[in-house]
Enzyme design. Sequence first.
Site, PDB file in Angstrom:
ATOM      1  N   GLY A  84       0.827  -1.207   0.000  1.00  0.00           N
ATOM      2  CA  GLY A  84       0.000   0.000   0.000  1.00  0.00           C
ATOM      3  C   GLY A  84       0.856   1.250   0.000  1.00  0.00           C
ATOM      4  O   GLY A  84       0.578   2.211  -0.724  1.00  0.00           O
ATOM      5  N   SER A 185      -6.305   6.538  10.915  1.00  0.00           N
ATOM      6  CA  SER A 185      -4.878   6.244  11.118  1.00  0.00           C
ATOM      7  C   SER A 185      -4.049   7.508  11.363  1.00  0.00           C
ATOM      8  O   SER A 185      -2.954   7.675  10.797  1.00  0.00           O
ATOM      9  CB  SER A 185      -4.329   5.472   9.911  1.00  0.00           C
ATOM     10  OG  SER A 185      -4.968   4.229   9.782  1.00  0.00           O
ATOM     11  N   ASP A 299      -3.850  -1.661  12.510  1.00  0.00           N
ATOM     12  CA  ASP A 299      -3.043  -2.826  12.085  1.00  0.00           C
ATOM     13  C   ASP A 299      -2.931  -3.850  13.212  1.00  0.00           C
ATOM     14  O   ASP A 299      -2.604  -5.017  12.967  1.00  0.00           O
ATOM     15  CB  ASP A 299      -1.627  -2.406  11.653  1.00  0.00           C
ATOM     16  CG  ASP A 299      -1.588  -1.805  10.247  1.00  0.00           C
ATOM     17  OD1 ASP A 299      -2.658  -1.708   9.598  1.00  0.00           O
ATOM     18  OD2 ASP A 299      -0.485  -1.423   9.797  1.00  0.00           O
ATOM     19  N   ASN A 322     -11.944   0.610   8.014  1.00  0.00           N
ATOM     20  CA  ASN A 322     -10.993   0.569   6.898  1.00  0.00           C
ATOM     21  C   ASN A 322     -10.084  -0.664   6.922  1.00  0.00           C
ATOM     22  O   ASN A 322      -9.353  -0.915   5.974  1.00  0.00           O
ATOM     23  CB  ASN A 322     -10.223   1.887   6.749  1.00  0.00           C
ATOM     24  CG  ASN A 322      -8.973   1.971   7.595  1.00  0.00           C
ATOM     25  OD1 ASN A 322      -8.936   1.437   8.704  1.00  0.00           O
ATOM     26  ND2 ASN A 322      -7.962   2.647   7.085  1.00  0.00           N
ATOM     27  N   LYS A 326      -7.771  -3.565   3.466  1.00  0.00           N
ATOM     28  CA  LYS A 326      -6.317  -3.756   3.586  1.00  0.00           C
ATOM     29  C   LYS A 326      -5.929  -4.950   2.697  1.00  0.00           C
ATOM     30  O   LYS A 326      -6.554  -5.170   1.674  1.00  0.00           O
ATOM     31  CB  LYS A 326      -5.952  -3.992   5.046  1.00  0.00           C
ATOM     32  CG  LYS A 326      -6.432  -2.889   5.976  1.00  0.00           C
ATOM     33  CD  LYS A 326      -5.477  -1.742   6.052  1.00  0.00           C
ATOM     34  CE  LYS A 326      -5.997  -0.705   7.029  1.00  0.00           C
ATOM     35  NZ  LYS A 326      -5.052   0.351   7.291  1.00  0.00           N
ATOM     36  N   ARG A 330     -10.172  -7.631   6.692  1.00  0.00           N
ATOM     37  CA  ARG A 330      -9.656  -8.208   7.943  1.00  0.00           C
ATOM     38  C   ARG A 330     -10.747  -8.510   8.964  1.00  0.00           C
ATOM     39  O   ARG A 330     -10.579  -9.424   9.778  1.00  0.00           O
ATOM     40  CB  ARG A 330      -8.591  -7.284   8.552  1.00  0.00           C
ATOM     41  CG  ARG A 330      -7.302  -7.327   7.768  1.00  0.00           C
ATOM     42  CD  ARG A 330      -6.214  -6.451   8.345  1.00  0.00           C
ATOM     43  NE  ARG A 330      -4.968  -6.685   7.615  1.00  0.00           N
ATOM     44  CZ  ARG A 330      -3.939  -5.853   7.612  1.00  0.00           C
ATOM     45  NH1 ARG A 330      -3.992  -4.727   8.296  1.00  0.00           N
ATOM     46  NH2 ARG A 330      -2.851  -6.149   6.927  1.00  0.00           N
ATOM     47  N   ARG A 371      -0.757 -10.149   8.400  1.00  0.00           N
ATOM     48  CA  ARG A 371      -1.221  -9.912   9.786  1.00  0.00           C
ATOM     49  C   ARG A 371      -2.160 -11.029  10.262  1.00  0.00           C
ATOM     50  O   ARG A 371      -2.173 -11.353  11.448  1.00  0.00           O
ATOM     51  CB  ARG A 371      -1.888  -8.545   9.919  1.00  0.00           C
ATOM     52  CG  ARG A 371      -0.958  -7.417   9.530  1.00  0.00           C
ATOM     53  CD  ARG A 371      -1.096  -6.147  10.299  1.00  0.00           C
ATOM     54  NE  ARG A 371      -0.130  -5.194   9.764  1.00  0.00           N
ATOM     55  CZ  ARG A 371       1.157  -5.170  10.056  1.00  0.00           C
ATOM     56  NH1 ARG A 371       1.663  -6.023  10.924  1.00  0.00           N
ATOM     57  NH2 ARG A 371       1.978  -4.302   9.502  1.00  0.00           N
TER      58      ARG A 371
HETATM   59  O1  LIG Z   1       1.216   5.174   6.155  1.00  0.00           O
HETATM   60  C1  LIG Z   1       1.527   4.034   6.504  1.00  0.00           C
HETATM   61  O2  LIG Z   1       2.709   3.647   6.573  1.00  0.00           O
HETATM   62  C2  LIG Z   1       0.456   3.098   6.894  1.00  0.00           C
HETATM   63  C3  LIG Z   1      -0.803   3.558   7.187  1.00  0.00           C
HETATM   64  C4  LIG Z   1      -1.900   2.674   7.621  1.00  0.00           C
HETATM   65  O3  LIG Z   1      -2.799   2.535   6.543  1.00  0.00           O
HETATM   66  P1  LIG Z   1      -4.204   3.339   6.414  1.00  0.00           P
HETATM   67  O4  LIG Z   1      -3.930   4.768   6.494  1.00  0.00           O
HETATM   68  O5  LIG Z   1      -4.686   2.876   5.084  1.00  0.00           O
HETATM   69  O6  LIG Z   1      -5.074   2.876   7.559  1.00  0.00           O
HETATM   70  C5  LIG Z   1      -1.414   1.293   8.026  1.00  0.00           C
HETATM   71  O7  LIG Z   1      -2.498   0.400   8.083  1.00  0.00           O
HETATM   72  C6  LIG Z   1      -0.400   0.756   7.038  1.00  0.00           C
HETATM   73  O8  LIG Z   1       0.066  -0.521   7.434  1.00  0.00           O
HETATM   74  C7  LIG Z   1       0.796   1.667   6.953  1.00  0.00           C
HETATM   75  C1  LIG Z   2      -2.256  -2.404   5.815  1.00  0.00           C
HETATM   76  C2  LIG Z   2      -0.983  -2.773   5.743  1.00  0.00           C
HETATM   77  O1  LIG Z   2      -0.148  -2.517   4.737  1.00  0.00           O
HETATM   78  P1  LIG Z   2      -0.148  -1.498   3.508  1.00  0.00           P
HETATM   79  O2  LIG Z   2       1.073  -0.655   3.710  1.00  0.00           O
HETATM   80  O3  LIG Z   2      -0.050  -2.381   2.301  1.00  0.00           O
HETATM   81  O4  LIG Z   2      -1.407  -0.691   3.562  1.00  0.00           O
HETATM   82  C3  LIG Z   2      -0.357  -3.542   6.849  1.00  0.00           C
HETATM   83  O5  LIG Z   2       0.869  -3.699   6.828  1.00  0.00           O
HETATM   84  O6  LIG Z   2      -1.067  -4.007   7.745  1.00  0.00           O
END
Ligand SMILES: O=C(O)C1=C[C@@H](OP(=O)(O)O)[C@@H](O)[C@H](O)C1
Ligand SMILES: C=C(OP(=O)(O)O)C(=O)O
EC number: 2.5.1.19
Length: 415
Positions: A84, A185, A299, A322, A326, A330, A371
């Site tokens: 992501g 987040s 997470d 949200n 993911k 989840r 996860r």
């Molecule tokens: O910015 C980041 O490094 C992350 C933000 C979060 O995602 P969301 O903002 O989509 O919740 C988290 O779940 C992801 O593992 C890493």
């Molecule tokens: C949501 C996650 O990863 P991503 O950075 O792919 O969003 C995660 O690591 O739990």
Amino acid sequence: MSATVVRVPGSKSIMARALFLAAAADGVTTLRHPLRSDDTEAFADGLRALGIDVDLASDDAWVVTGHPDGPPLPAARAYTRDAGTASRFLPALAAVGHGEYAFDASAQMRRRPMDPLIGALRALGVEIREDGEPGRLPFTVVGRGLKGGTLTLDASISSQFLTALLLAGPLAADGLAITVTGMVSVPYVEMTLAMMRQFGVTVERDGDTFRVPAAPYGPRDYDVEPDASSASYVLAAAAVTGRTVTVPGLGTGSLQGDVRFADVLRRMGCDVHQDATSTTVTGPASLTGVTVNMRDISDTMPTLAAIAPFATGPVRIEDVYNTRVKECDRLAACEENLRRLGVTVATGRDWIEIQPGTPTGAEIACFADHRIAMSFSITGLRTPGITLDDPQCVKKTFPTFHTMLADLRAQWGMA
Ligand SMILES: O=C(O)C1=C[C@@H](OP(=O)(O)O)[C@@H](O)[C@H](O)C1
Ligand SMILES: C=C(OP(=O)(O)O)C(=O)O
């Protein structure tokens, strides 16, 4: 009982930001204690595809040569796997450049939303060609340098779109003013702002509006913290076995919101000592139930869901809609696997509630989600006969997870 010290690998989220910032800085940045995992390699490979030199030959330090004007190549194809972070942050970097940059990712990542970023970049005058399903990867960013300006962003499905725009903002000729609605987040956004400051740029925040100046990033020698989400499995292991675990390098001074998972364990009866740079958790004779809002630390929702049956009362986790977008859905994955273990569970749009029970062994459906695999492996410390249909998916963020857990079992005299 003496504490078992467990060192966890580097933070995926800090790595992603540090790689972006290093790639945009005017000079050479060294990342110390880098995390080598599928997500961080995807990020580094994406940068390299854009023409940015990332030397990841050493396990102790990755070296990045920055390009403050954006990607040096006039055309590129980047493949960001399941990540992501790479999938959301790199197109914003491409928008700063001059050229045609095509992005694609795995089937799993292709399913995840990209529309808020596509919409935001278009609002800033960037041409985006959607090469597949609208609002999803694959797409092509046609960069003509980013002018900047003002925009409104829906951050209710992921904070990663906001982080992408914040990181790219200083490279826009006029900077950016971003007004957000519905932010999830939040600690990840705070991490972004803190790391931008560490690389020399200060964002002003006025309520829901972030003002990003046009300003240069400076290169750095950067030490990457251990990963707080990875640490949640280790701390949960202490919680369900009544043992004591210390995770060094992660405490109240961390940039990562997920260090607050320790507070949830405290509320469930664990003895928790957290100072600026370490966390120690001792599991109680029995865990108590809890109702907890995990919007900021979602997470760690699967970690809590997977140990919840061992509590004496119900565990209810709220405000985590949200987590459905993911690596997999989840909430649905936790529900399915808890049922497989014979545990009573219910879910709604944005919540899950787990009843006390005695899980019985079963195969866990990982849904290719690291996860889910790691969380239910911790259930396996108390429940014999738990197997995973896809143990290797842990490589996304914690490739040494199974070795770490086998070492813990050996140290604790568990078969
Ligand atoms: O910015 C980041 O490094 C992350 C933000 C979060 O995602 P969301 O903002 O989509 O919740 C988290 O779940 C992801 O593992 C890493
Ligand atoms: C949501 C996650 O990863 P991503 O950075 O792919 O969003 C995660 O690591 O739990």
